[in-house]
Motif scaffolding. Structure first.
Motif, mmCIF file in Angstrom:
data_model
loop_
_atom_site.group_PDB
_atom_site.id
_atom_site.type_symbol
_atom_site.label_atom_id
_atom_site.label_comp_id
_atom_site.label_asym_id
_atom_site.label_seq_id
_atom_site.Cartn_x
_atom_site.Cartn_y
_atom_site.Cartn_z
ATOM 1 N N LEU A 43 -37.910 -40.948 1.958
ATOM 2 C CA LEU A 43 -37.871 -40.787 3.174
ATOM 3 C C LEU A 43 -38.051 -42.112 4.159
ATOM 4 O O LEU A 43 -37.111 -41.990 4.525
ATOM 5 N N ALA A 44 -38.366 -42.831 4.001
ATOM 6 C CA ALA A 44 -38.031 -44.421 4.477
ATOM 7 C C ALA A 44 -35.871 -44.968 4.555
ATOM 8 O O ALA A 44 -36.156 -45.093 5.521
ATOM 9 N N PRO A 45 -35.801 -44.762 3.575
ATOM 10 C CA PRO A 45 -34.605 -45.109 3.569
ATOM 11 C C PRO A 45 -33.402 -44.084 3.671
ATOM 12 O O PRO A 45 -32.712 -44.603 4.965
ATOM 13 N N THR A 46 -33.895 -42.923 3.892
ATOM 14 C CA THR A 46 -32.822 -41.537 4.280
ATOM 15 C C THR A 46 -33.517 -41.648 6.187
ATOM 16 O O THR A 46 -32.079 -41.236 6.635
ATOM 17 N N VAL A 47 -34.412 -42.357 6.595
ATOM 18 C CA VAL A 47 -34.851 -42.147 8.004
ATOM 19 C C VAL A 47 -34.020 -43.456 8.421
ATOM 20 O O VAL A 47 -32.907 -43.813 9.476
ATOM 21 N N LEU A 48 -33.940 -44.568 7.668
ATOM 22 C CA LEU A 48 -33.615 -45.975 7.945
ATOM 23 C C LEU A 48 -32.002 -46.185 7.969
ATOM 24 O O LEU A 48 -30.797 -46.041 8.827
ATOM 25 N N ASN A 49 -31.401 -45.025 6.848
ATOM 26 C CA ASN A 49 -29.815 -44.751 6.912
ATOM 27 C C ASN A 49 -29.502 -43.968 7.858
ATOM 28 O O ASN A 49 -28.384 -44.265 8.611
ATOM 29 N N GLU A 50 -29.888 -43.019 8.336
ATOM 30 C CA GLU A 50 -29.783 -42.017 9.503
ATOM 31 C C GLU A 50 -29.874 -43.128 10.920
ATOM 32 O O GLU A 50 -28.813 -42.903 12.011
ATOM 33 N N ARG A 51 -30.606 -43.636 11.394
ATOM 34 C CA ARG A 51 -30.957 -44.508 12.411
ATOM 35 C C ARG A 51 -29.671 -45.559 12.409
ATOM 36 O O ARG A 51 -29.440 -45.530 13.381
ATOM 37 N N THR A 52 -29.587 -46.097 11.742
ATOM 38 C CA THR A 52 -28.306 -47.197 11.272
ATOM 39 C C THR A 52 -27.056 -46.365 11.260
ATOM 40 O O THR A 52 -25.922 -47.143 12.403
ATOM 41 N N ALA A 53 -26.408 -44.586 11.085
ATOM 42 C CA ALA A 53 -25.025 -44.500 10.735
ATOM 43 C C ALA A 53 -25.661 -43.899 12.526
ATOM 44 O O ALA A 53 -23.853 -44.031 12.972
ATOM 45 N N GLN A 54 -26.278 -44.278 13.399
ATOM 46 C CA GLN A 54 -26.565 -42.803 14.486
ATOM 47 C C GLN A 54 -25.889 -43.740 15.631
ATOM 48 O O GLN A 54 -25.392 -43.978 16.679
#
Length: 56
Positions: A43-54
């Motif tokens: 969950l943590a890397p998924t959320v982090l990667n999604e936020r940086t992609a946005q």
């Protein structure tokens, strides 16, 4: 070349695995062990990667 998202995910998977092993040594409560593994390793890397992609 390995992407930044892949490197981030790999780092969190390793960290999640290490924390999971520590949690196994500290507690016998399985749901806590799995929560640490899934929370940190998935969950943590998924959320982090999604936020940086946005952002960019």
């Amino acid at each position: 070349m390995v992407s930044r998202q892949t490197k981030t995910t790999l780092a969190f998977v390793v960290l999640g695995t290490l924390l999971w092993l520590v949690t196994i040594a500290l507690t016998d409560v399985q749901w806590i062990q799995w929560a640490v593994l899934i929370g940190v390793g998935v969950l943590a890397p998924t959320v982090l990667n999604e936020r940086t992609a946005q952002r960019g």
